[in-house]
Design a protein around this motif. Structure first.
Motif, PDB file in Angstrom:
ATOM      1  N   ALA A 113      30.049  52.428  38.905  1.00  0.00           N
ATOM      2  CA  ALA A 113      30.836  53.539  39.442  1.00  0.00           C
ATOM      3  C   ALA A 113      32.114  52.971  40.035  1.00  0.00           C
ATOM      4  CB  ALA A 113      30.037  54.283  40.520  1.00  0.00           C
ATOM      5  N   PRO A 114      33.115  53.814  40.252  1.00  0.00           N
ATOM      6  CA  PRO A 114      34.392  53.292  40.734  1.00  0.00           C
ATOM      7  C   PRO A 114      34.307  52.635  42.111  1.00  0.00           C
ATOM      8  CG  PRO A 114      34.600  55.585  40.043  1.00  0.00           C
ATOM      9  CD  PRO A 114      33.160  55.247  39.978  1.00  0.00           C
ATOM     10  N   ASP A 115      33.447  53.114  42.975  1.00  0.00           N
ATOM     11  CA  ASP A 115      33.410  52.571  44.329  1.00  0.00           C
ATOM     12  C   ASP A 115      31.992  52.170  44.707  1.00  0.00           C
ATOM     13  OD1 ASP A 115      36.249  53.114  45.243  1.00  0.00           O
ATOM     14  OD2 ASP A 115      35.638  55.097  44.571  1.00  0.00           O
ATOM     15  N   LEU A 116      31.926  51.299  45.680  1.00  0.00           N
ATOM     16  CA  LEU A 116      30.620  50.789  46.092  1.00  0.00           C
ATOM     17  C   LEU A 116      30.569  50.704  47.609  1.00  0.00           C
ATOM     18  CD1 LEU A 116      28.032  49.577  44.795  1.00  0.00           C
ATOM     19  CD2 LEU A 116      28.991  47.344  45.305  1.00  0.00           C
ATOM     20  N   TYR A 117      29.487  51.193  48.153  1.00  0.00           N
ATOM     21  CA  TYR A 117      29.260  51.078  49.594  1.00  0.00           C
ATOM     22  C   TYR A 117      28.155  50.055  49.781  1.00  0.00           C
ATOM     23  CZ  TYR A 117      27.571  52.395  54.240  1.00  0.00           C
ATOM     24  OH  TYR A 117      27.155  52.370  55.546  1.00  0.00           O
ATOM     25  N   VAL A 118      28.468  48.990  50.514  1.00  0.00           N
ATOM     26  CA  VAL A 118      27.479  47.929  50.710  1.00  0.00           C
ATOM     27  C   VAL A 118      26.940  47.991  52.128  1.00  0.00           C
ATOM     28  CG1 VAL A 118      27.028  45.467  50.518  1.00  0.00           C
ATOM     29  CG2 VAL A 118      28.845  46.496  49.181  1.00  0.00           C
ATOM     30  N   THR A 141      41.952  51.605  36.167  1.00  0.00           N
ATOM     31  CA  THR A 141      42.120  51.202  37.574  1.00  0.00           C
ATOM     32  C   THR A 141      40.846  51.492  38.370  1.00  0.00           C
ATOM     33  OG1 THR A 141      42.979  53.340  38.343  1.00  0.00           O
ATOM     34  CG2 THR A 141      44.598  51.743  37.546  1.00  0.00           C
ATOM     35  N   LEU A 142      40.067  52.441  37.892  1.00  0.00           N
ATOM     36  CA  LEU A 142      38.851  52.789  38.638  1.00  0.00           C
ATOM     37  C   LEU A 142      37.765  51.721  38.510  1.00  0.00           C
ATOM     38  CD1 LEU A 142      38.602  56.593  37.818  1.00  0.00           C
ATOM     39  CD2 LEU A 142      39.688  55.493  39.761  1.00  0.00           C
ATOM     40  N   ASP A 143      37.914  50.834  37.541  1.00  0.00           N
ATOM     41  CA  ASP A 143      36.927  49.757  37.407  1.00  0.00           C
ATOM     42  C   ASP A 143      36.998  48.771  38.565  1.00  0.00           C
ATOM     43  OD1 ASP A 143      36.092  50.819  35.036  1.00  0.00           O
ATOM     44  OD2 ASP A 143      37.300  49.476  33.785  1.00  0.00           O
ATOM     45  N   CYS A 144      38.167  48.695  39.193  1.00  0.00           N
ATOM     46  CA  CYS A 144      38.346  47.708  40.271  1.00  0.00           C
ATOM     47  C   CYS A 144      37.609  48.175  41.513  1.00  0.00           C
ATOM     48  CB  CYS A 144      39.820  47.518  40.604  1.00  0.00           C
ATOM     49  SG  CYS A 144      40.080  46.483  42.059  1.00  0.00           S
ATOM     50  N   ILE A 145      36.794  47.269  42.056  1.00  0.00           N
ATOM     51  CA  ILE A 145      35.974  47.661  43.201  1.00  0.00           C
ATOM     52  C   ILE A 145      36.499  47.055  44.493  1.00  0.00           C
ATOM     53  CG2 ILE A 145      34.277  45.821  43.095  1.00  0.00           C
ATOM     54  CD1 ILE A 145      32.268  48.315  42.983  1.00  0.00           C
ATOM     55  N   HIS A 146      37.672  46.407  44.379  1.00  0.00           N
ATOM     56  CA  HIS A 146      38.371  45.923  45.564  1.00  0.00           C
ATOM     57  C   HIS A 146      37.656  44.758  46.225  1.00  0.00           C
ATOM     58  CE1 HIS A 146      41.300  46.875  48.893  1.00  0.00           C
ATOM     59  NE2 HIS A 146      41.980  47.158  47.817  1.00  0.00           N
ATOM     60  N   ARG A 189      44.515  42.706  42.664  1.00  0.00           N
ATOM     61  CA  ARG A 189      43.906  43.817  43.388  1.00  0.00           C
ATOM     62  C   ARG A 189      44.976  44.725  43.972  1.00  0.00           C
ATOM     63  NH1 ARG A 189      40.130  42.727  48.639  1.00  0.00           N
ATOM     64  NH2 ARG A 189      42.099  41.909  49.412  1.00  0.00           N
ATOM     65  N   GLY A 190      46.037  44.132  44.515  1.00  0.00           N
ATOM     66  CA  GLY A 190      47.118  44.923  45.098  1.00  0.00           C
ATOM     67  C   GLY A 190      47.858  45.723  44.044  1.00  0.00           C
ATOM     68  N   ARG A 191      48.117  45.090  42.905  1.00  0.00           N
ATOM     69  CA  ARG A 191      48.847  45.798  41.853  1.00  0.00           C
ATOM     70  C   ARG A 191      48.028  46.962  41.319  1.00  0.00           C
ATOM     71  NH1 ARG A 191      50.522  40.172  40.433  1.00  0.00           N
ATOM     72  NH2 ARG A 191      52.668  40.042  41.168  1.00  0.00           N
ATOM     73  N   ILE A 192      46.721  46.739  41.199  1.00  0.00           N
ATOM     74  CA  ILE A 192      45.871  47.844  40.726  1.00  0.00           C
ATOM     75  C   ILE A 192      45.881  48.968  41.760  1.00  0.00           C
ATOM     76  CG2 ILE A 192      43.494  48.511  40.204  1.00  0.00           C
ATOM     77  CD1 ILE A 192      43.124  45.646  39.069  1.00  0.00           C
ATOM     78  N   TYR A 193      45.866  48.576  43.029  1.00  0.00           N
ATOM     79  CA  TYR A 193      45.902  49.577  44.095  1.00  0.00           C
ATOM     80  C   TYR A 193      47.173  50.412  43.985  1.00  0.00           C
ATOM     81  CZ  TYR A 193      44.122  51.310  48.557  1.00  0.00           C
ATOM     82  OH  TYR A 193      43.570  52.098  49.538  1.00  0.00           O
ATOM     83  N   LEU A 194      48.277  49.724  43.681  1.00  0.00           N
ATOM     84  CA  LEU A 194      49.556  50.434  43.528  1.00  0.00           C
ATOM     85  C   LEU A 194      49.532  51.343  42.304  1.00  0.00           C
ATOM     86  CD1 LEU A 194      52.108  47.622  44.470  1.00  0.00           C
ATOM     87  CD2 LEU A 194      51.356  49.557  45.874  1.00  0.00           C
ATOM     88  N   MET A 195      48.981  50.829  41.206  1.00  0.00           N
ATOM     89  CA  MET A 195      48.904  51.668  39.997  1.00  0.00           C
ATOM     90  C   MET A 195      48.088  52.922  40.287  1.00  0.00           C
ATOM     91  SD  MET A 195      48.008  48.893  37.048  1.00  0.00           S
ATOM     92  CE  MET A 195      48.828  47.307  36.998  1.00  0.00           C
ATOM     93  N   GLY A 224      34.823  43.313  35.319  1.00  0.00           N
ATOM     94  CA  GLY A 224      35.339  43.385  33.956  1.00  0.00           C
ATOM     95  C   GLY A 224      36.624  44.181  33.842  1.00  0.00           C
ATOM     96  N   VAL A 225      37.434  44.150  34.891  1.00  0.00           N
ATOM     97  CA  VAL A 225      38.704  44.876  34.851  1.00  0.00           C
ATOM     98  C   VAL A 225      39.604  44.238  33.791  1.00  0.00           C
ATOM     99  CG1 VAL A 225      40.828  45.315  36.142  1.00  0.00           C
ATOM    100  CG2 VAL A 225      38.618  45.626  37.239  1.00  0.00           C
ATOM    101  N   ARG A 226      40.206  45.092  32.917  1.00  0.00           N
ATOM    102  CA  ARG A 226      41.077  44.559  31.866  1.00  0.00           C
ATOM    103  C   ARG A 226      42.515  44.639  32.318  1.00  0.00           C
ATOM    104  NH1 ARG A 226      37.428  47.055  27.256  1.00  0.00           N
ATOM    105  NH2 ARG A 226      39.350  47.406  26.096  1.00  0.00           N
ATOM    106  N   PHE A 227      42.876  43.647  33.115  1.00  0.00           N
ATOM    107  CA  PHE A 227      44.164  43.705  33.777  1.00  0.00           C
ATOM    108  C   PHE A 227      45.330  43.590  32.800  1.00  0.00           C
ATOM    109  CE2 PHE A 227      47.774  42.164  36.188  1.00  0.00           C
ATOM    110  CZ  PHE A 227      47.774  43.043  37.255  1.00  0.00           C
ATOM    111  N   GLY A 228      45.158  42.764  31.765  1.00  0.00           N
ATOM    112  CA  GLY A 228      46.242  42.572  30.800  1.00  0.00           C
ATOM    113  C   GLY A 228      46.673  43.895  30.185  1.00  0.00           C
ATOM    114  N   GLU A 229      45.677  44.689  29.774  1.00  0.00           N
ATOM    115  CA  GLU A 229      46.008  45.988  29.182  1.00  0.00           C
ATOM    116  C   GLU A 229      46.631  46.919  30.213  1.00  0.00           C
ATOM    117  OE1 GLU A 229      42.392  47.386  27.358  1.00  0.00           O
ATOM    118  OE2 GLU A 229      42.208  45.520  26.208  1.00  0.00           O
ATOM    119  N   MET A 230      46.134  46.809  31.459  1.00  0.00           N
ATOM    120  CA  MET A 230      46.656  47.699  32.493  1.00  0.00           C
ATOM    121  C   MET A 230      48.111  47.398  32.823  1.00  0.00           C
ATOM    122  SD  MET A 230      43.308  47.660  34.847  1.00  0.00           S
ATOM    123  CE  MET A 230      44.088  48.293  36.274  1.00  0.00           C
TER     124      MET A 230
END
Lengths: 472, 425, 425
Positions: free
Chosen positions: A333-338, B12-17, B39-45, B80-86
C-alpha cells in the motif's frame, strides 16, 4: 520569520547551509512517519559545532523553536515540526573525527550515517553494534536522540549503552562538551540522560561511541514455521531456557511476500506463515551449543525446516531482507504505519495475536516483523493516506494496540520513541507525577521549551506545570 | 495539463518514505539536503500531482535538473520504486509547462532535434567541436566552450567513419548478432566500436550494423523529451527488425538500459507496444553477451601488460540493468590484474549531457570517484559506457593523472588478438 | 529535649524505626529513620519539605564516605526495610524489587530463578540494591556485562515533594519517556530516594572457572591482560593486584574469571592456557567462592582507609599505574593496589602513614599529572580534613551548571541538596 534573521543565519551558514524556498521546505514536513506533517519555516544545515552554536544563538535571541533532524528516518515524528519553527539538520556534519582501535572508540560528527561507521572500522576487526533497520540511512545523532535499537540490540543493547560522550549545543547556543576521557560519569550522568531525549534537550553535534570487536564466529539460522504462534512460542521458550543468541527476529507471511518481491529478496520461503531469523555469535564452542539448543526448541515447536546460512554472503542476504522489510511494504500500500510496542517475552503469542485481531476488526492489513527476542513488536499497518476513513481506523488501531499491550505489562515504544505519535498515549503508562518529573528535567535543559516543542510529554502536563509556576 | 499528468503519480505512491535511498544519492551526498534526494524529489512530484506545489515552481525544476538520473536509488529501494522512469516523466511534464529562455530552447532543439536525429548533423557537429577544440575557438563560447575544452579531443574524421554493415565471424561461426553503433560512441570512441566488432567476430559471431541508424533516444528521454524519444525508439525498432531475432548488442550502458525499457516507453502505443517488447527482449549489454558466450581463447599475457585494472560500474549497467558480475568475470578471464574500486556503483557525474549542462556539479560528484581510483592503486580505469569514458578521461586530464581509460571491449580485444588497445596507449 | 531527640520522636511517630547513623564516617550521628513502605517514605519526605529539613537517603550506608562533607543534615532515610519483591519473572529475565533488598539476598533469589545478578558487587550482604544504584557501583563483572546503569530497566523514586515518580519500566527494551533512571543512577541521593528498582537478569552460568597466576613486572601483567582481552575468550572479570612484598620474584598477581557453558568454558580455558604461564585454577562452587573472596579483597570501596579510584583508557593503564605508584613510592605510603585492565580502572587503598593535608596534596598533584593521561581520580573514604578544597568525585567539568539546574528543578525544596556530591550538589 523576519528577513533580517534569515539573512543573519545565511551569513553564518552560507548558501548551502540554509533552505528557505517554500517548495524545498515541503520535503522537511515529515520524517519516516508520513502520517503527520507540518512545514518548517526554515531549514538549517550547519557543517560544524561552531556554526550550529552560532545559529542557535540567533534562534535563542529570536525565541524561535528548533527541531533537530538527522536523516529523517524516525518513525514517531521526532523530526517533524509541530509549531512551525526551524528544522536543524545534521546531514552535512558527517566526518569521522577520530578512531581509536586500542581503546575501542570512535568520535564522529552527528550526521555520520550509522553504517558508515562500521564500514570505517571493520578492517580493524571492530564494528558499531546498534543496527537499526534504517542503518544505511539514519545518522548516529538521530540514533542518540532516539536511543535507537535494532536486531542485534538484543545482545548488545540499545544506543545508550554505546554512547560514551557527546558534544551538545544547548538551547541558548552554548556548547556543552561532554566528550569525557573515562567511562564513569563525574557528577550526574548527563550523557546517559541526553540519549533518548528526542531532541528536547539540545542538538548533539559530536558523538563518541564504543566500538565492539567483531565476534570470532557468527552463525545465522532461519527457522521456517507454518504457524506464527509457534514461532512466537519458540522465542519465549528460548528466553525461558536462558539462551543468549545475538538476535531473534520474526517475519510473518505478508512481510515475507513483500520482501521476496523486492531487491532484498532473501530466499525466505513464500509458503511459510512465519520465519524466525536467529543469529548467534561468540566463541565457536558456545555458538555451536546455543545453535543446537535453539534448533531443538524450534523443531519442538513445529518448525518445518531449519536452514543455516552457509556463507557470509548468504547471511548478509538474510539480514538485508529483514532490514528492507519496512520499505518493502511499500508494495502492499502507499503508506505504512509502524507500531513499536514492547511486551514481556512470556506473552509474545497472545499479544501478537491481539494485534492481528485488532487490525482485522478495523479492516486493516497488518504485517508483523519484529525483534522477538526483546519482545519488541512492530505491527505494520498498510494504508493509503488519501483515504481519510482508513487513516482514522489506523490511528484507532494504533491506540488500541497500545492499550492492550500496556494492560499486559508492556510499553509504548522499544526503539522509535514517543515523538508526536504516542504523546497522548504516555498517560497510559505514566501518571502525572512521573510526567511532571520528566517536565522538570526538560526545564533544566530548555527552560523556554524551544527545543523540539510539542513532543513526548502530554500537553495537559506541560500546561499544568506552566500554570503552577506562573507568579500569582 | 492536469497536475496529476505532470508526473507519474501512481509510481510516486510506491515510495514509503523510508529514506534508504538517501546515502546513495550523489546530489544528497553533495548537499545533505532532503529536496536533493530521491525521497525528496518524489515528495515534490507527489506534491505537484496533488496540487500542493506548482510545477512551475523554480525550486521544483531546480531539483529535477540537479538529479543525475543515475538510478542508484533503485538498487537500494526495498519498495521497488522506479525512479528512472519517474524522473523522465516529471521532466517531460516540466517541458510541457516550462517556458525556457529562447537560447536554451534553441540549444535543445539543435541538440535533440537536429544533431541527434541525423548522421550528417552529428558528424558535422563532431567536426565543428574538434575544430573548436583544436583552434581554441571554444573559448569564445563561454561556459559551453569551457566544457568543450575540458572534454577529450574529438578524434579525426578518419576514426569516426561508420562501421561496415557486415563483419564475418573470425572464429568458428556460432551465430550472428546485431550491433548498435550509437551516436556518441561512433563520433567520440570509434575505436571502442571497432574493438567491439573485433571481440564479437573473434568469438564466432557474424556482426551486423544497421546502416543509417542514428540514435536510440536515451538522451532525449533522460532530458524529458519523451515524444522525440518515442520517435527514435520506433525508428530504432524498425532498423533492427531486419535482423530477425538476433541479439542486439550494445557497448553503451545508457543505450542498453534505455532500449531494454522500450516496452515501457511505448506501452500506450497500441501499434508499437508488442514490437517494442519484442525488441527489448533482444537487447543485451556487450558484457552480458560475451560472458554468456565466453571464449576460451583469451591470451592473457597482453592484458597483464596494460597494468593494474579497476572496473567502475556505469550506473545504467549496474542500477539500470543489474549487470555487475559479467564485466568483472570477463576481466578475470582475460587475465587482468584487477583491483576493486571502492564505491564502484556510485555515479561518476557524467550522466549523459549532465556534465555539459552542469559542469561544476558534475565535477563535484567526480571528486569522490577520483579519490577512490587513486586509493585503488590501479593504472587503468575500465568502463562500459561512452559518457563515463569521457568523464574519466577529462577528469584524469584535469587532475594531471597519467591513468588511462579503456572500454571493456578494448581490454577484451587486446586479450583476444593483442594490439587494439595498446595502439593508442 | 534536644533537637536530636525531638526530631527522633517525630520521625518515630511517622515511620516507627529510628536509630542514630553517621552521614559520613567522621560526621556526628543524626537520626536515621527506616520507613516500612513506600507510602511512609513519601510521608517522611513531605514532612521534611514542610519543615525545611535536609535529608540523606541511604541503604545500609556502605558508600556514604564516597561523598564529601555534607552541610547541615537533619536525618538519614534508610530504605533497608523496603524489601518487597514487586515482580520476578524468571522466564522474562526481569526482576522488580524494592530498594532495600540486600545484594546478597538478590543474588540468591536470582540464582534460584536460574539467573546471574549483575553488578556482582563485593561484600554483597552489606549493600542494598538501592544504594548500589544510587552510587552507580559496579562489580568486577562490569568487564563482561557493563556498568550497573546499563541494566537498570526502570526506577521508582520519591522526590522531595513526596511525589512518587516512575521512569523506564520492567521491560528489557524500552524508550518510553526520558531515561531518567540514567540521571538517578549514580546521583548519590542528591535528587531523590530510590524506592524500587527493575533489573535485567542474565543466565546463570552452568560452569565457572577461576584462574590465577603471578608475573614479575607490571608490564608482564598488562601483556598477559592484553593477550587475554584480545582473545576470543570472553572473560567475566580480569584483575591485576600488586603483591607487596613480592613472592618468589613475582610482584604482580593476575586473576581471571570465566563462566558459561561447561564446554565453552573449557574451550576458553584451553585457549587462554596458550598465553597464560603456569597458573592455578579452580572450578565450580570453589571458583565462585574464589571470585567472591578476590572481589572483596580487590575492591576497597568500603575501606576504613582513604582510597583512590582512577579511571582512564585501556591504552593508558600502564602509564597511569606507574604514575600513581611512583607518587606513592616517593611518599613511602603503604598501599594495596588493584587494576582492572579491561576497564582501565585502578583502585588504591592508602594504608598510611598519611596526614590529611599530605593526602590532599597528593590528590591535587595526581590530578594535574593525570590530566595529560586523560584520566580522572576519585578520592573515597577520605578524612574530612583532606576534603577542605578537594572535590572527592573529580575535577569540575563543563556540565556543572546544568547539574545544578537539574537539582534545582527536581529538588525545589532543597531537601536532598546537602552539598556532599560533586560540585557541592
Amino acid at each position: 520569520m523576519r528577513a533580517e534573521v534569515v539573512h543573519e543565519l545565511r551569513e553564518i551558514l552560507g548558501r548551502a547551509g540554509l533552505i528557505s524556498e517554500p517548495g524545498r521546505l515541503l520535503t522537511y514536513e515529515c520524517d519516516g512517519l508520513a502520517l503527520l506533517h507540518e512545514r518548517p519555516e526554515l531549514v538549517l544545515l550547519p557543517r560544524t559545532t561552531d556554526e550550529c552554536a552560532r545559529a542557535l544563538r540567533v534562534l535563542h535571541r529570536e525565541k524561535i523553536a528548533v527541531v533537530g533532524r538527522g536523516a529523517g528516518t524516525g518513525l514517531s515524528g521526532g523530526a517533524t515540526p509541530v509549531k512551525g519553527g526551524v528544522v536543524l539538520g545534521t546531514a552535512r556534519m558527517r566526518d569521522v573525527l577520530e578512531i581509536n582501535a586500542v581503546d575501542r572508540y570512535a568520535r564522529v560528527q552527528a550526521g555520520l550515517v550509522n553504517v558508515d561507521l562500521t564500514l570505517a572500522v571493520e578492517e580493524l576487526g571492530l564494528f558499531y553494534a546498534p543496527d537499526p533497520s534504517s542503518q544505511h540511512a539514519c545518522t548516529l545523532g538521530g540514533n542518540a536522540a532516539e536511543n535507537s535499537g535494532g536486531p542485534h540490540c538484543f545482545k548488545h543493547g540499545s544506543t545508550t549503552r554505546h554512547v560514551l560522550g557527546l558534544v551538545i549545543v544547548r538551547d541558548d547556543g552554548s556548547v556543552l562538551d561532554l566528550s569525557r576521557p573515562a567511562v564513569d560519569p563525574v557528577g550526574y550522568d548527563l550523557v546517559g540522560l541526553f540519549v533518548g531525549s528526542e531532541g528536547m534537550f539540545g542538538i548533539a553535534t559530536e558523538i563518541t561511541v564504543k566500538l565492539t570487536p567483531t565476534p570470532a564466529v557468527t552463525e545465522t539460522l532461519l527457522a521456517i514455521f507454518t504457524d506464527l504462534d509457534a514461532a512466537c512460542d519458540s522465542v519465549s521458550d528460548a528466553i525461558a531456557a536462558r539462551l543468549e543468541p545475538s538476535a531473534l527476529e520474526i517475519l510473518d507471511k505478508l512481510t515475507i511476500e513483500a520482501v521476496e518481491a523486492s531487491v532484498f529478496a532473501a530466499g525466505y520461503p513464500k509458503q511459510a506463515e512465519a520465519v524466525l531469523l536467529i543469529e548467534v555469535e561468540g566463541a565457536e564452542a558456545e555458538v555451536e551449543m546455543t545453535l543446537a539448543e535453539l534448533s531443538r526448541i524450534v523443531k519442538q515447536r513445529g518448525a518445518i525446516d531449519v536452514r543455516r546460512a552457509r556463507s557470509a554472503a548468504e547471511r548478509k542476504k538474510l539480514w538485508a531482507g529483514r532490514k528492507g522489510a519496512f520499505g518493502a511494504m511499500g508494495r502492499i500500500a502507499p503508506d505504512l504505519y509502524v507500531a513499536d510496542v514492547v511486551v514481556p517475552r512470556t506473552k509474545l503469542r497472545e499479544l501478537v495475536a491481539a494485534t492481528t485481531r485488532i487490525a482485522r476488526e478495523k479492516r486493516l492489513k497488518l504485517a508483523n516483523v519484529f525483534h522477538a527476542g526483546d519482545g519488541n513488536l512492530h505491527p505494520n499497518i498498510s494504508y493509503d493516506r488519501r483515504d481519510a476513513d482508513e487513516v482514522a481506523r489506523v490511528l484507532r488501531a494504533g491506540e488500541e494496540i497500545m492499550r492492550v499491550v500496556v494492560a499486559a505489562g508492556g510499553s509504548l515504544s522499544g526503539e522509535h520513541g514517543i515523538g508526536i505519535e504516542k504523546q497522548a498515549a504516555m498517560s497510559l503508562v505514566f501518571g502525572d507525577d512521573d510526567l511532571r518529573a520528566m517536565c522538570r528535567v526538560r526545564d533544566a535543559w530548555d527552560p523556554e521549551h524551544r527545543m523540539n516543542p510539542g513532543k513526548l510529554i502530554p500537553v495537559h502536563v506541560c500546561r499544568e506545570m506552566r500554570n503552577a509556576e506562573r507568579p500569582r | 495539463m492536469q497536475p496529476a499528468e505532470l508526473v507519474d503519480y501512481a509510481k510516486t505512491l510506491d515510495c514509503i518514505h523510508c529514506g534508504l535511498c538517501l546515502r546513495t544519492c550523489p546530489t544528497y551526498r553533495l548537499t545533505g539536503a532532503e529536496p536533493s534526494s530521491p525521497r525528496g524529489r518524489i515528495y515534490l512530484m507527489r506534491a505537484v500531482a496533488e496540487g500542493q506545489l506548482e510545477a512551475s515552481d523554480a525550486t521544483y525544476r531546480g531539483e529535477l535538473d540537479f538529479c543525475l538520473a543515475c538510478r542508484h536509488c533503485e538498487s537500494v529501494c526495498p519498495a521497488g520504486v522506479r525512479f528512472g522512469e519517474m524522473i523522465e516523466s516529471a521532466r517531460a511534464g516540466l517541458s510541457a509547462v516550462q517556458h525556457r529562455p529562447v537560447l536554451a530552447r534553441l540549444a535543445r532543439w539543435f541538440g535533440f532535434e537536429l544533431v541527434l536525429r541525423s548522421r550528417w548533423w552529428l558528424s558535422a557537429s563532431a567536426s565543428a567541436m574538434r575544430f573548436a577544440q583544436r583552434t581554441g575557438m571554444a573559448r569564445l563560447l563561454g561556459r559551453w566552450g569551457e566544457a568543450l575544452l575540458a572534454m577529450p579531443l574529438v578524434p579525426p574524421r578518419s576514426e569516426r567513419a561508420p562501421l561496415a554493415a557486415t563483419h564475418g565471424a573470425r572464429a568458428p561461426r556460432r551465430g550472428s548478432v546485431a550491433m548498435l553503433e550509437g551516436c556518441a560512441m561512433r563520433e567520440l570512441y570509434g575505436r571502442v566500436n571497432r574493438a567491439t566488432v573485433q571481440v564479437l567476430t573473434g568469438i564466432g559471431f557474424d556482426t551486423h550494423v544497421p546502416a543509417e541508424h542514428v540514435c536510440c533516444g536515451a538522451l532525449h528521454a533522460h532530458n524529458g523529451e519523451l515524444d522525440a524519444a518515442r520517435d527514435l525508439a520506433r525508428a530504432t525498432i524498425a532498423a533492427f527488425e531486419a535482423f530477425g531475432d538476433d541479439a542486439i548488442v550494445t557497448n553503451s550502458a545508457g543505450c542498453g538500459a534505455h532500449m531494454k525499457g522500450y516496452g515501457q516507453l511505448l506501452r500506450d502505443d497500441a501499434r508499437w507496444r508488442e514490437r517494442a517488447q519484442r525488441f527489448s527482449r533482444r537487447v543485451v549489454d556487450f558484457s552480458e553477451f560475451v560472458a554468456a558466450h565466453a571464449p576460451t581463447a583469451f591470451s592473457t599475457g597482453a592484458v597483464r601488460e596494460l597494468g593494474t585494472l579497476t572496473y567502475d560500474d556505469p550506473c545504467h549497467l549496474c542500477h539500470g540493468q543489474q549487470v555487475r558480475a559479467q564485466p568483472r568475470t570477463l576481466l578475470e578471464l582475460a587475465g587482468a590484474r584487477r583491483v576493486e574500486l571502492a564505491d564502484a556503483e556510485a555515479c561518476c557525474g557524467s550522466a549523459g549531457i549532465y556534465s555539459l549542462l552542469r559542469p561544476a556539479d558534475s565535477r563535484a560528484v567526480f571528486e569522490g570517484k577520483l579519490a577512490a581510483f587513486e586509493a585503488s592503486g590501479a593504472d587503468v580505469l575500465v568502463t562500459a559506457n561512452p559518457g563515463c569514458h569521457m568523464q574519466w578521461e577529462s577528469g584524469f586530464k584535469r587532475a594531471g593523472s597519467r591513468a588511462r581509460v579503456l572500454h571493456l571491449a578494448e581490454v577484451l580485444a587486446c586479450a583476444l588478438d593483442a594490439p587494439a588497445a595498446r595502439r593508442d596507449g | 529535649m534536644s533537637t536530636y531527640d525531638s526530631l527522633s520522636a517525630r520521625l518515630e511517630r511517622l515511620a516507627g524505626e529510628v536509630r542514630p547513623l553517621r552521614p559520613r564516617h567522621d560526621v556526628e550521628p543524626v537520626p536515621s529513620v527506616a520507613p516500612r513502605d513506600v507510602e511512609q517514605t513519601r510521608e517522611l519526605l513531605r514532612f521534611a519539605a514542610r519543615e525545611r529539613l535536609r535529608v540523606i537517603p541511604c541503604g545500609l550506608g556502605s558508600k556514604l564516605s564516597w561523598c564529601g562533607i555534607p552541610g547541615h543534615v537533619d536525618f538519614m532515610l534508610s530504605t533497608r526495610r523496603l524489601t518487597r519483591v514487586v515482580s520476578h519473572v524468571p522466564d522474562d529475565g526481569t526482576l522488580t524489587i524494592e530498594a532495600g533488598a540486600t545484594m546478597a539476598d538478590l543474588k540468591e533469589r536470582c540464582r534460584a530463578g536460574g539467573h546471574f545478578l549483575t553488578p556482582d558487587v563485593a561484600r554483597a550482604a552489606t549493600k542494598t540494591i538501592g544504594g548500589v544504584v544510587a552510587a552507580g557501583e559496579s562489580g568486577l563483572d562490569q568487564l563482561r556485562f557493563g556498568p550497573v546503569r546499563h541494566h537498570v530497566l526502570g526506577l521508582a523514586v520519591v522526590l522531595s515533594d513526596g511525589s512518587l515518580a516512575r521512569t523506564g519500566g520492567r521491560l528489557v527494551k524500552n524508550v518510553t519517556g526520558f531515561d531518567l533512571q540514567r540521571l538517578y543512577c549514580g546521583s548519590h541521593g542528591t535528587l531523590c530516594t530510590i524506592v524500587e528498582v527493575s533489573l535485567r537478569l542474565f543466565p546463570e552460568p552452568e560452569h565457572e572457572l577461576w584462574l590465577s597466576t603471578g608475573v614479575a613486572t607490571l608490564q608482564d601483567a598488562l601483556g598477559l591482560a592484553a593477550a587475554t582481552l584480545n582473545s576470543p575468550a570472553r572473560v567475566v572479570s580480569l584483575s591485576i593486584a600488586e603483591m607487596v612484598p613480592p613472592k618468589q620474584g613475582q610482584a604482580w598477581a593476575v586473576f581471571a574469571r570465566l563462566f558459561g557453558r561447561r564446554a565453552a568454558v573449557d574451550a576458553e580455558h584451553a585457549l587462554l592456557a596458550r598465553s597464560w604461564p603456569v597458573h592455578a585454577s579452580c572450578e565450580g562452587a570453589r571458583a565462585r567462592e574464589a571470585a567472591e573472596q578476590m572481589s572483596d579483597a580487590l575492591t576497597f570501596s568500603s575501606s576504613p582507609h582513604p582510597t583512590l579510584h582512577v579511571s582512564c583508557r585501556p591504552s593508558r593503564a600502564m602509564g597511569v599505574t606507574e604514575l600513581v605508584r611512583g607518587a606513592l613510592e616517593r611518599l613511602g605510603i603503604e598501599r594495596r593496589l588493584a587494576l582492572q585492565p579491561g576497564l582501565a580502572e585502578l583502585d588504591v587503598e592508602l594504608r598510611g602513614p598519611l596526614e590529611p593535608q599530605a593526602l590532599a596534596g597528593l590528590v591535587r598533584e595526581l590530578r594535574v599529572a593525570l590530566r595529560e593521561q586523560a584520566a580522572q581520580l576519585a578520592l573515597r573514604n577520605a578524612p574530612r580534613a583532606a576534603l577542605l578544597d578537594i572535590d572527592p568525585f573529580g575535577e569540575r567539568g563543563p556540565g556543572l551548571e546544568l547539574m545544578r539546574a537539574l537539582q534545582r528543578q527536581l529538588d525545589a525544596a532543597g531537601v536532598y541538596s546537602t552539598g556532599r556530591f560533586h560540585g557541592g550538589l
